[in-house]
Design an enzyme around this catalytic site. Sequence first.
Site, short mmCIF file in Angstrom:
data_model
loop_
_atom_site.label_atom_id
_atom_site.label_comp_id
_atom_site.label_asym_id
_atom_site.label_seq_id
_atom_site.Cartn_x
_atom_site.Cartn_y
_atom_site.Cartn_z
N SER A 110 29.42 40.32 46.70
CA SER A 110 30.46 40.97 47.49
C SER A 110 30.33 42.49 47.39
O SER A 110 29.31 43.03 47.81
CB SER A 110 31.83 40.45 47.04
OG SER A 110 32.80 40.76 47.99
N ASP A 129 33.64 30.92 53.33
CA ASP A 129 34.13 32.13 52.65
C ASP A 129 35.26 32.75 53.49
O ASP A 129 35.03 33.10 54.66
CB ASP A 129 32.95 33.10 52.53
CG ASP A 129 33.24 34.34 51.73
OD1 ASP A 129 34.39 34.82 51.77
OD2 ASP A 129 32.31 34.86 51.10
N HIS A 173 34.03 32.09 48.47
CA HIS A 173 33.66 33.41 47.93
C HIS A 173 33.64 33.42 46.39
O HIS A 173 33.41 34.45 45.79
CB HIS A 173 34.67 34.44 48.44
CG HIS A 173 34.19 35.87 48.39
ND1 HIS A 173 33.16 36.34 49.17
CD2 HIS A 173 34.60 36.94 47.66
CE1 HIS A 173 32.96 37.63 48.92
NE2 HIS A 173 33.83 38.02 48.00
N1 LIG Z 1 42.73 39.54 46.30
C1 LIG Z 1 41.81 39.02 45.34
C2 LIG Z 1 40.47 39.68 45.58
C3 LIG Z 1 39.58 39.75 44.39
C4 LIG Z 1 38.30 38.96 44.54
O1 LIG Z 1 38.21 37.99 45.28
N2 LIG Z 1 37.30 39.42 43.82
C5 LIG Z 1 36.01 38.76 43.86
C6 LIG Z 1 35.03 39.72 44.44
S1 LIG Z 1 35.54 40.19 46.07
C7 LIG Z 1 34.45 41.41 46.57
O2 LIG Z 1 33.99 42.27 45.94
C8 LIG Z 1 35.63 38.31 42.47
O3 LIG Z 1 34.49 38.22 42.13
N3 LIG Z 1 36.66 38.01 41.66
C9 LIG Z 1 36.51 37.67 40.27
C10 LIG Z 1 36.28 36.22 39.98
O4 LIG Z 1 36.01 35.92 38.79
O5 LIG Z 1 36.34 35.38 40.88
C11 LIG Z 1 42.36 39.17 43.95
O6 LIG Z 1 42.86 40.26 43.60
O7 LIG Z 1 42.29 38.21 43.19
#
Ligand SMILES: N[C@@H](CCC(=O)N[C@@H](CSC=O)C(=O)NCC(=O)O)C(=O)O
Length: 280
Positions: free
Chosen positions: A148, A224, A257
């Site tokens: 991402s 996603d 995602h």
């Molecule tokens: N609104 C969500 C968004 C945070 C999220 O989805 N983060 C992803 C990367 S998104 C793009 O860079 C991520 O990797 N999260 C960490 C995980 O361990 O899944 C929120 O604040 O939760």
Amino acid sequence: MDRLKNTSQNRSFGGWHKQYTHASKVLGCDMRFAIYLPPQAATQSVPVFYWLSGLTCTDENFMQKAGAHRMAAELGIALVAPDTSPRGEGVANDDAYDLGQGAGFYLNATQAPWAKHYQMEDYILKELPDLIESAFPVTDKRAISGHSMGGHGALTLALKNPERFTSVSAFSPIVNPINVPWGEKAFTAYLGDNRETWKAYDSCELIAKAKVHLPMLIDQGEGDNFLAEQLKPESLVAAAKEAGYPLELRMQEGYDHSYYFIASFIDEHLKFHQPFLMAD
Ligand SMILES: N[C@@H](CCC(=O)N[C@@H](CSC=O)C(=O)NCC(=O)O)C(=O)O
């Protein structure tokens, strides 16, 4: 070595997962990173796979959720996971999850109050590898990948500095940040209103100008929830086609995602990078 402080260590698949803190000159704050050293590193220098995480992450998301240690141990590849931004009380921040700490976008900020610490491009490109290569049994062969916001970081750093990396891959990358909400918000804050300056951090712009072609693999989940609004991999495919840049984009049915997606395909990414990392 005295710049580095070891804060945790765990045996994993015959190797070691370790976390370190260090004072970053480039970022002007203390930073933490994690390294996985495969068993082979006990007797020889091994190449390094750098992983750039996404919004809200630290070094821990990838190391704890991606399940990459088993294959890294088998292939003899070290994994390095840096943090996603400068950190600390004296470092500018924002209440939103997509700006400030945890959302450094792997660029060098030019605008106040961000420019003082948010120099992640220089940190990932030079300061961190210099530190890793001076302190651990690793070679100077580097692959780069990410997820991402981290996929954006991996692609832009590799496209701008192909001599520094053997190969690049990404999961669900933000490929055209200058035209999507996450990128527009972050770039306005970090780089200012002149959209021309944003192009230096946009994979679609960079691939059009790339003189050197690195092996490049992208995986994108079709399920996603960020795909249509923030990611738009078809824009990078079109720009790559126009430029004659070979790029493999794999659309993966049903995947979202999350790190479940990353865990499902990380072995294939490590195997993709391995021959380039091991070549003389
Ligand atoms: N609104 C969500 C968004 C945070 C999220 O989805 N983060 C992803 C990367 S998104 C793009 O860079 C991520 O990797 N999260 C960490 C995980 O361990 O899944 C929120 O604040 O939760």
